[in-house]
Design a protein around this motif. Sequence first.
Motif, mmCIF file in Angstrom:
data_model
loop_
_atom_site.group_PDB
_atom_site.id
_atom_site.type_symbol
_atom_site.label_atom_id
_atom_site.label_comp_id
_atom_site.label_asym_id
_atom_site.label_seq_id
_atom_site.Cartn_x
_atom_site.Cartn_y
_atom_site.Cartn_z
ATOM 1 N N VAL A 137 -53.113 37.224 -15.688
ATOM 2 C CA VAL A 137 -54.163 36.327 -15.208
ATOM 3 C C VAL A 137 -53.907 36.089 -13.728
ATOM 4 O O VAL A 137 -52.757 35.882 -13.312
ATOM 5 N N ALA A 138 -54.951 36.143 -12.924
ATOM 6 C CA ALA A 138 -54.800 35.976 -11.482
ATOM 7 C C ALA A 138 -55.829 35.006 -10.948
ATOM 8 O O ALA A 138 -56.931 34.876 -11.497
ATOM 9 N N PHE A 139 -55.469 34.317 -9.880
ATOM 10 C CA PHE A 139 -56.379 33.434 -9.157
ATOM 11 C C PHE A 139 -56.424 33.884 -7.701
ATOM 12 O O PHE A 139 -55.401 34.263 -7.130
ATOM 13 N N THR A 140 -57.594 33.824 -7.105
ATOM 14 C CA THR A 140 -57.714 34.241 -5.715
ATOM 15 C C THR A 140 -57.152 33.206 -4.749
ATOM 16 O O THR A 140 -56.930 33.511 -3.579
ATOM 17 N N ARG A 141 -56.943 31.988 -5.227
ATOM 18 C CA ARG A 141 -56.221 30.944 -4.500
ATOM 19 C C ARG A 141 -55.492 30.101 -5.540
ATOM 20 O O ARG A 141 -55.824 30.144 -6.720
ATOM 21 N N ASP A 142 -54.534 29.315 -5.091
ATOM 22 C CA ASP A 142 -53.761 28.498 -6.018
ATOM 23 C C ASP A 142 -54.656 27.409 -6.609
ATOM 24 O O ASP A 142 -55.139 26.538 -5.877
ATOM 25 N N PRO A 143 -54.896 27.429 -7.926
ATOM 26 C CA PRO A 143 -55.791 26.429 -8.513
ATOM 27 C C PRO A 143 -55.176 25.038 -8.574
ATOM 28 O O PRO A 143 -55.877 24.063 -8.847
ATOM 29 N N ALA A 144 -53.880 24.925 -8.329
ATOM 30 C CA ALA A 144 -53.228 23.616 -8.353
ATOM 31 C C ALA A 144 -53.258 22.941 -6.995
ATOM 32 O O ALA A 144 -53.471 21.732 -6.896
ATOM 33 N N THR A 145 -53.062 23.718 -5.927
ATOM 34 C CA THR A 145 -52.971 23.120 -4.587
ATOM 35 C C THR A 145 -54.081 23.554 -3.647
ATOM 36 O O THR A 145 -54.303 22.919 -2.617
ATOM 37 N N GLY A 146 -54.754 24.655 -3.968
ATOM 38 C CA GLY A 146 -55.767 25.184 -3.068
ATOM 39 C C GLY A 146 -55.207 26.127 -2.024
ATOM 40 O O GLY A 146 -55.971 26.707 -1.251
ATOM 41 N N GLY A 157 -50.703 33.887 -9.921
ATOM 42 C CA GLY A 157 -51.010 34.345 -11.267
ATOM 43 C C GLY A 157 -49.747 34.715 -12.012
ATOM 44 O O GLY A 157 -48.630 34.545 -11.535
ATOM 45 N N ASP A 158 -49.938 35.219 -13.222
ATOM 46 C CA ASP A 158 -48.839 35.576 -14.106
ATOM 47 C C ASP A 158 -49.079 36.970 -14.662
ATOM 48 O O ASP A 158 -50.229 37.379 -14.897
ATOM 49 N N LEU A 168 -63.177 30.270 -5.452
ATOM 50 C CA LEU A 168 -61.976 30.636 -6.190
ATOM 51 C C LEU A 168 -62.365 31.315 -7.494
ATOM 52 O O LEU A 168 -63.190 30.803 -8.251
ATOM 53 N N CYS A 169 -61.781 32.474 -7.761
ATOM 54 C CA CYS A 169 -62.062 33.187 -8.993
ATOM 55 C C CYS A 169 -60.817 33.256 -9.863
ATOM 56 O O CYS A 169 -59.702 33.451 -9.379
ATOM 57 N N ASP A 170 -61.031 33.118 -11.140
ATOM 58 C CA ASP A 170 -60.008 33.204 -12.186
ATOM 59 C C ASP A 170 -60.247 34.537 -12.893
ATOM 60 O O ASP A 170 -61.355 34.806 -13.357
ATOM 61 N N ILE A 171 -59.234 35.392 -12.948
ATOM 62 C CA ILE A 171 -59.406 36.768 -13.413
ATOM 63 C C ILE A 171 -58.412 37.067 -14.526
ATOM 64 O O ILE A 171 -57.234 36.720 -14.426
ATOM 65 N N ILE A 226 -59.621 20.880 -0.981
ATOM 66 C CA ILE A 226 -58.999 21.768 0.007
ATOM 67 C C ILE A 226 -59.714 23.112 0.066
ATOM 68 O O ILE A 226 -60.005 23.633 1.156
ATOM 69 N N ILE A 227 -60.039 23.678 -1.089
ATOM 70 C CA ILE A 227 -60.714 24.975 -1.106
ATOM 71 C C ILE A 227 -62.113 24.867 -0.497
ATOM 72 O O ILE A 227 -62.543 25.740 0.265
#
Length: 902
Positions: free
Chosen positions: A261-270, A276-277, A325-328, A354-355
Amino acid sequence: MAAAETAKHTYVYDFAEGNKDLKDLLGGKGANLAEMTNLGLPVPPGFTITTEACQAYLATGEQPAGLAEQIDTHLAALEATRGKRLGDPADPLLVSVRSGAKFSMPGMMETVLNVGLNDESVAGLSAQAGGNDRFAWDSYRRLIQMFGKTVCEVPGEEFEHALDEAKRAKGTGNDLDLDADDLRALVGTYKKIFSKHTGREFPQDPREQLDLAIRAVFDSWNADRAVLYRRQERIPADLGTAVNVVAMVFGNLGSDSGTGVAFTRDPATGAQGIYGDYLANAQGEDVVAGIRNTVPLQELERIDKRSYDELLRIMATLEGHYRDLCDIEFTIERGKLWMLQTRVGKRTAAAAFIIAAQLVDEGIIDLDEALHRVTGAQLAQLMFPRFDLGGAPEVLAKGVGASPGAAVGKAVFDSQRAVELAKQGEPVILVRRETNPDDLPGMIAAQGILTSRGGKTSHAAVVARGMGKTCVCGADSLEVDVRGGQFTVGGHTVREGDMISVDGTTGCVYRDKVQVQPSAVVRYFEGDVTPETTEDPLVAAVHRIMSHADAARRLRVRTNADTGPDAARARRFGAEGIGLCRTEHMFLGDRRELVERLILARTDEERQAALAALLPLQRADFVEIFREMDGLPVTVRLIDPPLHEFLPPLEELAVNVAVAQARGEDAAKDEALLAAVRRMHEQNPMLGLRGVRLGLVIPGLFAMQVRAIAEAAAERARDGGDPRPEIMVPLVGAVQELETVRAEAEKIIAEVRREQSVEILIGTMIEVPRAALTAGQIAEAAQFFSFGTNDLTQMGWGFSRDDVEGAFFWRYLELGIFGISPFESIDREGVGRLVRIAVDEGRAARPGLKVGVCGEHGGDPESVHFFHEVGLDYVSCSPFRVPVARLEAGRAAVESAGSDSR
């Protein structure tokens, strides 16, 4: 391929036939799979069954006519594309079945992978994989486990216990160490578990597996956890879910395969970067379930650089295309990258601000869009306190900070127990090895969530971020014993009921209760920090977006404040005046005795003496408030309590008098009080002697308050201030009531004006349904209206808030009669209609009539949008909610302008 037209409705769409704007029909997952397909990204082929099919099924309990034929058509096309038949013993096509509503809903049915496998096709799957028997039997055991749990409601822990037992027998803690023979035996165990709980053998017909999985997705729309989540997030109950049937690609084929799973930016901090993992030799559910701890996505560059580089290119493409921000979710099958899902990613409140600001800086969106992408609820989360670590609290463990915040509570290890304790008013932290959708009720009830497994993309992390809950995941030093109700770490044992504190930003878990301190956002609103004096990107983002909201909004924002300190704080938070100053709060404490004297007065002289004693105290109150709100309007509501609140309880007085008389003691004072209380006792004080009625029945009471207001304003004016008082008469139901009070008030104001020029408006609260329906008449005597939506809701619905919220609201919410409590968010169709009528008829009678709202709805984000729509001039709310109302008023203006331009 054209969508099947074998029935009146088209219920099934190939991925190439949809796009991201068809979420109502194809659900979020299906619409985005279609969008990625049309962008030319590597998406496994498949098809989507629409939400309309689900709606028809839920209405009748049967699949709609033509659906089966359309599935046949699309399945045949999928088989032709892949060159395989579903469940073919020699060369099987396998598919996944996934739910996909318009909105991402953690409470919906989990994915079922490997549909089409059976006792015969498992050999064909092994042959496809080059004779990899371990892979084939691992895939089969996964199908039985997922299908049993999600489709047939077999208890998931039974499968988990069987897997744990197999690993123990092998002498390992890792399921990758189980060989083909171990997994073949495990399949036999799983079949027995399935048969024991379902009364039938595991289905061997591939098409039956597919049909049952599709039906289960439809049924999951009304599962308890899905209903609970919809209620929590205010998602309409009639949308239904789509179903996605996708050709399987396998991440569990060996070390050259995996899933992530990947995020284009950190979903916790922006923060920008690669987040991702990844988990090698695994299928997708292993990542989000947290069954095995993952590696950071950056490790994929070392493991498979070609796939890593391609993934980065696709992530950049998707973020540029979605402008967010995209979640993949992705799988690598023997070095080939496949995209399984994308969506605009859930994020924490801090990351949202922030985003949004980052995307403005990058020229991707404008400030209007940035304002649209944040919410008042998120801003409220950012105003919660954080831990004060000055006392060096003991750190028990460190995990992944998955959803920021500071949460303190009693450790609990069971979702239902968390719900039970929370209902008793106990703060709780839900502690699990990993969470799954069954834990949703406990996650909602808890202050925070702590897991020993999983990372930022685990179920716990994703759900917590969506709900704004503090969450720490992957604290793998914890040995969590769910059955024993405890966890151990470093020789220390934490049992159910022990206090712990979790920091969702740092990932730290502390022993006992840790003190908290104001957040940076509150310090910004207080004026303690500014974007110029801090490097905190959150403060800069909040400042930028709030400034745009203030420039855009039409609604003014006032506060409800009864004291100088409250008024001062609200002004620092941006309040533009006071919309409700409740004078009855000024009569409590040591002034209560004066009110008793007023109530018990037998003669005009006694009454005037009590009023004379109260006058200077009231005047001083108003001087302080006018000073803090200098230059801004202050709406003072004349006293509006049920009168018995200022007297001792009837039962208590009766006992005191009886005891005193029995002892032969002097009880004259208590006897007089008892007589007064009996005389004024009401069966329903909410509908009794209060508001304007009280002012008309007790001569001089309102006059004293009006004089105190006028004299305080005159004093401030003489001292060079700019007081702007507004007198509000409560509970008016007939214009004659208001005319009587106004006539007396104007005489007093005229007397004060002879000494010092003061301007004071006189208006009324609209809180009685009759007032709303006769607003045209009342406006002729009122210079302003302010809606008291708390009482208007009580009287409109015919129930008392204090009596009914705990009595039956839970049942009304459960049955869907209320989507949300009408005291929390305005009832648009009923109470809201009364507001519309009053605004329209009031302004027709008095053009330019100033209209506001001072009930608790004034700080509710959804209600603020309604008040903008109906044309109110201002909303008023508690000091802490002022920034929230400012933000939502700006959002309402921008969204309204956008809809007008369309």
